[in-house]
Design a protein around this motif. Sequence first.
Motif, PDB file in Angstrom:
ATOM      1  N   LEU A 126      28.697  43.806  33.897  1.00  0.00           N
ATOM      2  CA  LEU A 126      29.582  44.967  33.979  1.00  0.00           C
ATOM      3  C   LEU A 126      30.809  44.860  33.077  1.00  0.00           C
ATOM      4  O   LEU A 126      31.299  45.861  32.555  1.00  0.00           O
ATOM      5  CB  LEU A 126      30.050  45.165  35.423  1.00  0.00           C
ATOM      6  N   GLY A 127      31.359  43.654  32.938  1.00  0.00           N
ATOM      7  CA  GLY A 127      32.586  43.486  32.175  1.00  0.00           C
ATOM      8  C   GLY A 127      33.840  43.709  32.997  1.00  0.00           C
ATOM      9  O   GLY A 127      34.936  43.775  32.446  1.00  0.00           O
ATOM     10  N   SER A 128      33.737  43.801  34.329  1.00  0.00           N
ATOM     11  CA  SER A 128      34.904  44.049  35.172  1.00  0.00           C
ATOM     12  C   SER A 128      35.806  42.825  35.231  1.00  0.00           C
ATOM     13  O   SER A 128      35.364  41.686  35.060  1.00  0.00           O
ATOM     14  CB  SER A 128      34.454  44.428  36.588  1.00  0.00           C
ATOM     15  N   VAL A 129      37.094  43.067  35.484  1.00  0.00           N
ATOM     16  CA  VAL A 129      38.080  42.012  35.663  1.00  0.00           C
ATOM     17  C   VAL A 129      38.783  42.250  36.994  1.00  0.00           C
ATOM     18  O   VAL A 129      39.393  43.296  37.209  1.00  0.00           O
ATOM     19  CB  VAL A 129      39.111  41.988  34.519  1.00  0.00           C
ATOM     20  N   MET A 130      38.697  41.294  37.899  1.00  0.00           N
ATOM     21  CA  MET A 130      39.322  41.442  39.219  1.00  0.00           C
ATOM     22  C   MET A 130      40.840  41.413  39.085  1.00  0.00           C
ATOM     23  O   MET A 130      41.401  40.506  38.469  1.00  0.00           O
ATOM     24  CB  MET A 130      38.912  40.288  40.139  1.00  0.00           C
ATOM     25  N   PRO A 131      41.545  42.358  39.694  1.00  0.00           N
ATOM     26  CA  PRO A 131      43.004  42.253  39.797  1.00  0.00           C
ATOM     27  C   PRO A 131      43.382  41.046  40.657  1.00  0.00           C
ATOM     28  O   PRO A 131      42.601  40.597  41.500  1.00  0.00           O
ATOM     29  CB  PRO A 131      43.403  43.564  40.478  1.00  0.00           C
ATOM     30  N   ASP A 132      44.580  40.535  40.455  1.00  0.00           N
ATOM     31  CA  ASP A 132      45.019  39.368  41.220  1.00  0.00           C
ATOM     32  C   ASP A 132      44.984  39.626  42.723  1.00  0.00           C
ATOM     33  O   ASP A 132      44.574  38.749  43.504  1.00  0.00           O
ATOM     34  CB  ASP A 132      46.435  38.964  40.792  1.00  0.00           C
ATOM     35  N   ALA A 133      45.412  40.801  43.148  1.00  0.00           N
ATOM     36  CA  ALA A 133      45.402  41.100  44.586  1.00  0.00           C
ATOM     37  C   ALA A 133      43.984  41.055  45.142  1.00  0.00           C
ATOM     38  O   ALA A 133      43.759  40.622  46.283  1.00  0.00           O
ATOM     39  CB  ALA A 133      46.031  42.472  44.842  1.00  0.00           C
ATOM     40  N   HIS A 134      43.025  41.485  44.348  1.00  0.00           N
ATOM     41  CA  HIS A 134      41.614  41.469  44.732  1.00  0.00           C
ATOM     42  C   HIS A 134      41.127  40.030  44.881  1.00  0.00           C
ATOM     43  O   HIS A 134      40.430  39.693  45.845  1.00  0.00           O
ATOM     44  CB  HIS A 134      40.829  42.208  43.647  1.00  0.00           C
ATOM     45  N   LYS A 135      41.506  39.185  43.926  1.00  0.00           N
ATOM     46  CA  LYS A 135      41.100  37.775  43.983  1.00  0.00           C
ATOM     47  C   LYS A 135      41.702  37.088  45.204  1.00  0.00           C
ATOM     48  O   LYS A 135      41.012  36.289  45.885  1.00  0.00           O
ATOM     49  CB  LYS A 135      41.512  37.058  42.698  1.00  0.00           C
TER      50      LYS A 135
END
Length: 513
Positions: free
Chosen positions: A263-272
């Motif tokens: 997908l190429g998605s990047v998790m936001p810090d809050a998500h991580k």
Amino acid sequence: MDSLPLYRQFAAHYVDAIHTGSLKQGDKLPSLRSLMRLHGISLSTALQLCRTMESDGWVEARDRSGYFVRRPKRLAIAPMEEPAAGVPPDPAQYVGIHAKVSDFVARRRQIPEKLNLSIARGAPELYPAEALRNAMTRMLRQQPELLTVAAQLKGQRQFREVLAQRSLRVGMAISPEDILVTNGCIEALNLALRAVAQPGDTVAVESPTFYGLLQVLESLGMRALEIPTSPQTGISIEALELAISTYDNIKAVVVVPHLQNPLGSVMPDAHKARLAQLCERHAIPLIEDDTYSELVDAPTPPRALKSWDTSGNVIHCASLHKILAPGLRLGWITAGRWQARVEMLKFAQTRNNEGLSQSAAGLFMGTGAYDRHLRHLRTCLKAQREQTADAIASYFPAGTRINLPPGGLQLWVELPERLSSSRVFDAALAERIVVAPGTLFSNSSRFDHYLRINCGWPYGEAVDAGLRRLGQIIETLGRGASAAPVQPAPRLSPTRAWPAEARRPQSSSASAA
């Protein structure tokens, strides 16, 4: 930003102005002389600024008139929809991915390819081959016994020290003793899964996900539970929470937080942070595949998931395969509270890695040349992604969607009218163009109308012509036309012998993708 060449800094300034609406489509950029006067730059810098914006698709040159703002065609493509997260996922059938991948690999090897858009790897010229050769020569002069003495069990000390130092940049405070060198990230994932789960256990994965991971799970006799994943923010925390409350036998969660494949998605810090806390609360090991973080378009790489680990519950896996040298097969694992078990499994499975490549990589990575290489690599890949996306926007039929990621090697493309990517693969292969059909990235058929397109090769006439032809194939198949039929590539039958080349172990094909 300050590390970029001056012309790119000012180009980014004018691109920001286009994004905010200060400059609109059709507006004229300041003349070269005006740019020189406004910013105190030379004529060559002003010209590079304009040419960079032109090559990136933000402006067009008009004879004797100057440069005028235009919107790249890729920006007109509708974004992909977010996945539904409110329905409990069904455990996917874990038998069969080997057959799909084997068929894909064998058939693409039967036909001499003109253009391979299926792999997720950079062109050889993007990597510092000469610098690595020099580093190897220097290490052999300093330590000629490297080829005749067994390497250290955990890996060469110098290499692990460099990895530990660089881990501080992504929020991890680990020592060299916490690092075990592996044969690429694929071995690290194997070791992590074997350490925390057994045959028959269920492992939650992103959906879609890298087909090499599905192969690993199948080879270990484990079941993949596919969790809906956003093209923007990564795995759905809500869907994962629902799965954990629905199934009581989830033994691990595996994610690629940065530039997820495909997908190429990047998790936001809050998500991580939420993901790490959720897995810790339920005592479910969280396995982080951090292969791509150095390719994110940012001055520094994003924080690792493991930086939120407070109990050793996150297993961090990474490699140099995509970012430094595909041929070295250098990976590593930091396994938290499973470190001792992982080291035992590594010893039982493959023993220690050879030392020369580790020593050479550690020598190069300890210099400023490594960060300069990474900046150059990110710059080249960004241009190639955007040129590829513009070509797809120009050549593919209306209704095509693209997820344009903030970095990395590939694009995830949704075909119009839910056209089967398997049919596109057949037709394109007959013309010696190789694509990765979406069916490879799930144990189900839900991604059959997607393609993964590689952007790792420099954009030139061959790539442009191949994408143009691929767009024509998709349009022909989409409208069911028979005016220009394309014969599908031959399929392997159970009675037909594979060519010798196709009988290679499948682990190598998975790790190369």
